[in-house]
Design a protein around this motif. Sequence first.
Motif, PDB file in Angstrom:
ATOM      1  N   SER A 155       0.852  -1.188   0.000  1.00  0.00           N
ATOM      2  CA  SER A 155       0.000   0.000   0.000  1.00  0.00           C
ATOM      3  C   SER A 155       0.888   1.238   0.000  1.00  0.00           C
ATOM      4  N   LEU A 156       0.586   2.173  -0.904  1.00  0.00           N
ATOM      5  CA  LEU A 156       1.427   3.368  -1.083  1.00  0.00           C
ATOM      6  C   LEU A 156       0.601   4.634  -0.887  1.00  0.00           C
ATOM      7  N   ASP A 157       1.202   5.636  -0.224  1.00  0.00           N
ATOM      8  CA  ASP A 157       0.542   6.926  -0.053  1.00  0.00           C
ATOM      9  C   ASP A 157       1.595   8.029  -0.049  1.00  0.00           C
ATOM     10  N   VAL A 158       1.285   9.125  -0.731  1.00  0.00           N
ATOM     11  CA  VAL A 158       2.202  10.257  -0.856  1.00  0.00           C
ATOM     12  C   VAL A 158       1.680  11.438  -0.046  1.00  0.00           C
ATOM     13  N   GLU A 159       2.560  12.123   0.665  1.00  0.00           N
ATOM     14  CA  GLU A 159       2.229  13.397   1.311  1.00  0.00           C
ATOM     15  C   GLU A 159       3.043  14.496   0.635  1.00  0.00           C
ATOM     16  N   CYS A 160       2.390  15.649   0.438  1.00  0.00           N
ATOM     17  CA  CYS A 160       3.049  16.734  -0.294  1.00  0.00           C
ATOM     18  C   CYS A 160       2.533  18.075   0.195  1.00  0.00           C
ATOM     19  N   SER A 161       3.139  19.123  -0.305  1.00  0.00           N
ATOM     20  CA  SER A 161       2.689  20.484   0.004  1.00  0.00           C
ATOM     21  C   SER A 161       1.518  20.848  -0.897  1.00  0.00           C
ATOM     22  N   GLY A 162       0.931  22.009  -0.637  1.00  0.00           N
ATOM     23  CA  GLY A 162      -0.144  22.486  -1.483  1.00  0.00           C
ATOM     24  C   GLY A 162       0.306  22.758  -2.901  1.00  0.00           C
ATOM     25  N   ARG A 163       1.581  22.929  -3.115  1.00  0.00           N
ATOM     26  CA  ARG A 163       2.138  23.166  -4.451  1.00  0.00           C
ATOM     27  C   ARG A 163       2.621  21.877  -5.108  1.00  0.00           C
ATOM     28  N   GLY A 164       2.437  20.749  -4.438  1.00  0.00           N
ATOM     29  CA  GLY A 164       2.795  19.464  -5.015  1.00  0.00           C
ATOM     30  C   GLY A 164       4.201  19.014  -4.728  1.00  0.00           C
ATOM     31  N   GLU A 165       4.938  19.735  -3.877  1.00  0.00           N
ATOM     32  CA  GLU A 165       6.300  19.325  -3.526  1.00  0.00           C
ATOM     33  C   GLU A 165       6.232  18.093  -2.626  1.00  0.00           C
ATOM     34  N   LEU A 166       6.987  17.069  -2.961  1.00  0.00           N
ATOM     35  CA  LEU A 166       6.934  15.807  -2.230  1.00  0.00           C
ATOM     36  C   LEU A 166       7.584  15.941  -0.860  1.00  0.00           C
ATOM     37  N   TYR A 167       6.866  15.472   0.171  1.00  0.00           N
ATOM     38  CA  TYR A 167       7.413  15.421   1.529  1.00  0.00           C
ATOM     39  C   TYR A 167       7.827  14.007   1.903  1.00  0.00           C
ATOM     40  N   ILE A 217       0.399  -2.790  -6.286  1.00  0.00           N
ATOM     41  CA  ILE A 217       0.489  -1.599  -5.438  1.00  0.00           C
ATOM     42  C   ILE A 217      -0.927  -1.042  -5.298  1.00  0.00           C
ATOM     43  N   ILE A 218      -1.373  -0.840  -4.063  1.00  0.00           N
ATOM     44  CA  ILE A 218      -2.725  -0.341  -3.817  1.00  0.00           C
ATOM     45  C   ILE A 218      -2.659   1.037  -3.181  1.00  0.00           C
ATOM     46  N   GLY A 219      -3.760   1.751  -3.243  1.00  0.00           N
ATOM     47  CA  GLY A 219      -3.828   3.071  -2.639  1.00  0.00           C
ATOM     48  C   GLY A 219      -5.202   3.674  -2.832  1.00  0.00           C
ATOM     49  N   TRP A 220      -5.337   4.941  -2.421  1.00  0.00           N
ATOM     50  CA  TRP A 220      -6.618   5.665  -2.509  1.00  0.00           C
ATOM     51  C   TRP A 220      -6.409   6.841  -3.453  1.00  0.00           C
ATOM     52  N   SER A 221      -7.114   6.849  -4.575  1.00  0.00           N
ATOM     53  CA  SER A 221      -6.814   7.793  -5.664  1.00  0.00           C
ATOM     54  C   SER A 221      -5.346   7.662  -6.043  1.00  0.00           C
ATOM     55  N   VAL A 222      -4.851   6.452  -5.966  1.00  0.00           N
ATOM     56  CA  VAL A 222      -3.418   6.213  -6.098  1.00  0.00           C
ATOM     57  C   VAL A 222      -2.922   6.453  -7.515  1.00  0.00           C
ATOM     58  N   VAL A 223      -3.797   6.270  -8.504  1.00  0.00           N
ATOM     59  CA  VAL A 223      -3.386   6.517  -9.885  1.00  0.00           C
ATOM     60  C   VAL A 223      -3.455   8.002 -10.197  1.00  0.00           C
ATOM     61  N   ASP A 224      -4.633   8.568 -10.005  1.00  0.00           N
ATOM     62  CA  ASP A 224      -4.851   9.936 -10.467  1.00  0.00           C
ATOM     63  C   ASP A 224      -4.236  10.986  -9.554  1.00  0.00           C
ATOM     64  N   ARG A 228       0.290  10.132 -10.528  1.00  0.00           N
ATOM     65  CA  ARG A 228       0.349  11.313 -11.399  1.00  0.00           C
ATOM     66  C   ARG A 228       1.367  12.311 -10.849  1.00  0.00           C
ATOM     67  N   LEU A 229       1.297  12.534  -9.517  1.00  0.00           N
ATOM     68  CA  LEU A 229       2.216  13.486  -8.887  1.00  0.00           C
ATOM     69  C   LEU A 229       3.654  12.982  -8.928  1.00  0.00           C
ATOM     70  N   ASP A 249      10.410   1.445 -17.149  1.00  0.00           N
ATOM     71  CA  ASP A 249       9.897   2.742 -16.720  1.00  0.00           C
ATOM     72  C   ASP A 249       8.400   2.680 -16.437  1.00  0.00           C
ATOM     73  N   ALA A 250       7.985   3.458 -15.437  1.00  0.00           N
ATOM     74  CA  ALA A 250       6.560   3.727 -15.244  1.00  0.00           C
ATOM     75  C   ALA A 250       6.120   4.694 -16.338  1.00  0.00           C
ATOM     76  N   ARG A 251       4.950   4.443 -16.935  1.00  0.00           N
ATOM     77  CA  ARG A 251       4.462   5.292 -18.021  1.00  0.00           C
ATOM     78  C   ARG A 251       3.088   5.849 -17.680  1.00  0.00           C
ATOM     79  N   TRP A 252       2.863   7.110 -18.043  1.00  0.00           N
ATOM     80  CA  TRP A 252       1.591   7.784 -17.772  1.00  0.00           C
ATOM     81  C   TRP A 252       0.875   8.070 -19.092  1.00  0.00           C
ATOM     82  N   ARG A 253      -0.449   7.892 -19.073  1.00  0.00           N
ATOM     83  CA  ARG A 253      -1.271   8.258 -20.226  1.00  0.00           C
ATOM     84  C   ARG A 253      -2.501   8.992 -19.728  1.00  0.00           C
ATOM     85  N   ASP A 254      -2.722  10.192 -20.266  1.00  0.00           N
ATOM     86  CA  ASP A 254      -3.893  10.975 -19.869  1.00  0.00           C
ATOM     87  C   ASP A 254      -5.153  10.363 -20.431  1.00  0.00           C
ATOM     88  N   GLY A 255      -6.255  10.457 -19.643  1.00  0.00           N
ATOM     89  CA  GLY A 255      -7.542  10.016 -20.132  1.00  0.00           C
ATOM     90  C   GLY A 255      -8.122  11.023 -21.106  1.00  0.00           C
TER      91      GLY A 255
END
Length: 824
Positions: A155-167, A217-224, A228-229, A249-255
Amino acid sequence: MPQGFLLSRHSFDQRGSTCIHYWLASPEGPVKLVIEGERPVFMVRVADRAQVTEVLAGVPYDWQQLGFQTFSREQAAMLYFPTIDAHRRAHALLQTRGIEVFEADFRLHDRYLMERFARGGLYFEGVARARDGYMEYRQVRLRGAEVQPQFKVVSLDVECSGRGELYSVGLYGHGVEEVLMVGEPESAETTIHWVDDERALLKALEARIQCLDPDIIIGWSVVDFDFRLLLKRAARHGLRLKLGRGGTDARWRDGREGNQGFVTLPGRVVLDGIDGLKNATYNFESFSLEFVAQTLLGRGKDTEDVDNRLAAIEQDFLHNKPKLAAYNLEDCRLVWDIFQHTRLLDYLRLRAQLTGLELDRSGGSVAAFTNLYLPRLHRSRYVAPNLPADGGLASPGGYVMDSRPGLYDNVLVLDFKSLYPSIIRTFKIDPMGLVEGLAEEGESTQEARRKEKQENRPEGLRKEWREGESEARREGARVEEDTIPKSIPGFRGARFSRDKHFLPDIITNLWAQRDIAKQERDAARSQAIKIIMNSFYGVLGSGGCRFYDTRLASSITLRGHEIMQQTARWVEELGHQVIYGDTDSTFVWLSGRPSPEEADIIGRNLASEINRRWQNKLKDELALECELELEFETHYQRFLMPTIRGSEAGSKKRYAGLVVNGDDEKLVFKGLETVRSDWTALAREFQRQLYGMVFKGVDPSEYIRETVQKTRAGEMDEQLVYRKRLRRKLDQYVKNVPPHVRAARLADEHRRQQGLAPRYQNKGWIRYVITLNGPEPVEYRQAPMDYQHYIDRQLKPVADAILPFIALDFDTLVDGQLGLFGVS
């Protein structure tokens, strides 16, 4: 023979040929299957060969005629191509010239599996070679298998600032319970791996994923959100995150149109808890992690206020990183526990095993149907049709009877078990069966006319033989054996073959599996099969499905109408009154005040008798084995069927009842305020209490007056909050501006004045109240509450639905006014 479970699939061109990669989770670890030289294919009409040859003069392909035909019974040829690029170019060229192409939209790696009936689990063999962290197989042969994989999950979760900077990034699951965090090392109860900066954090995450090597890998809104971040921040540093297996590589594709995007990690699957729960038909008032965790687990975050939470995260990152790490890890743990509590991964695995859909596929009913049906269709030498050019005509909906409003004692609910799937099984409804049945009917009609001339049969019987829908049939008269039509009549001109079909057998197989799952109390498997079976009607009635035909869907729903109407007639013949019917449920009122035990016996006997009559009717009239099964489901000791508001006519899909089972009592509401998310907590609680009192014969007058008095006195303010979703961007509400949009605009204006970023511009949820100045957001309310609004719009509609049936009037109770015929 080795076995494994599909995690990811991909196909591409290389060196003038094609290559397919399948990644599997196996008991021996990760496996990569490499299949080279598989040729993409599509089909065209043989009659178009001259034009095809002209148009594709510069494209390499191989023309083969293997005895296939279209649903229009025209001969079809297969065009095989050496590369995916050649396949795409040929398709585009033929489309430009208006030449119809069939089955050109399948990805090579999907078709390869589908044609081999390989779904989820696989047996495989080939030439094996050990690679760094996995086994690779070439010259592969594979086939479908029942596999029970033991996935390695993180299970993965990211914490960041309001500007998207990774903490920080939290990781929790098999072999890990830690946080990767930017900062100087300090003591903490949580295991923290400290890194110098954001770039180092991304590289540390890459290394940990490669080391942990999870399948999922699981998470909550983990993809979008999370991925994404992560990929966006990696791009800022010029990094390509190698989060896939084999260092890929991990690859991203916009909907499309800015909708949810997609992340690909070769050899791994990323599963979002929200999408998974929705696929499993869970429904929550809110899908926030806080709300779902509190609902399912009884615990959650410390706060659900987005602003305060973000401010707290930024504050903790600056001054209390161990606290932030604990918070980060708890988010991971909540997601893990939700997956465990709901057995969500079991459900998704079973869905993939049954349908061939990817583990992370959202929706996919049409693809699931196609995976199951198309390989069988090909073995009968048919080519699947294309999507309807007009998007498909609407098909009739389920049967809904005009209700008989009233407050009743002793109402039984008789339900047909999986009505639409059982109709498909009984009446052999099937796409290919429709083609074959229409052809058979054409042949049998000619034969019948010859017999009729020879035997000089009466015209009425000749018509019955051809159409199978005479008045004698409708009245249940027995039909002579030689008058039974060769094909089975449907609706809107449909005829179905008795023996050339696939869908009835597919459903029969799923049905048997579900019965086993129920016996074994395997809720995840039972739910997966139920959802798949029940989706088939919707698929056949959808213009987004290549097998769409309005005759298919209509032959299901209109047959359902016929079954429900006939069932109601039989129930009334047996001396009972039907007060309502809805899709597959019949509501029966028992007069004479039977005891609960007597009512249950009546319900079981009714179901048994109706089942017997359907078996006889279908055997006598159409020589069909009846797969319909009526069950006695519920006994309501008290039941309300309300009127339509402002009318004396009975409502539809709205009712309430009291079920008593020993000492247990349960109030059931359908379509009424207590089950609707756009009504306030005041209305819901008022409805529960009011209906409970009426159903138990308690005078509710004092309770109604007290609730109104407390509302006016401001004692119920916490229950007066509306919560509604903004389904469009705020600036898209132009002509019609509903209350929740007005509240959202006010909220964002207040935020701008405080120097805060707008919160409601791009959809979301808004909590608001109605004040004397109109709708205002809860967090920025300024005007006094409009209590009369809540009395008139929340309490009164609830009361008006039930009080007339006990000779009470809300306005009279509240305002103390005399009734129309009252005296002073």
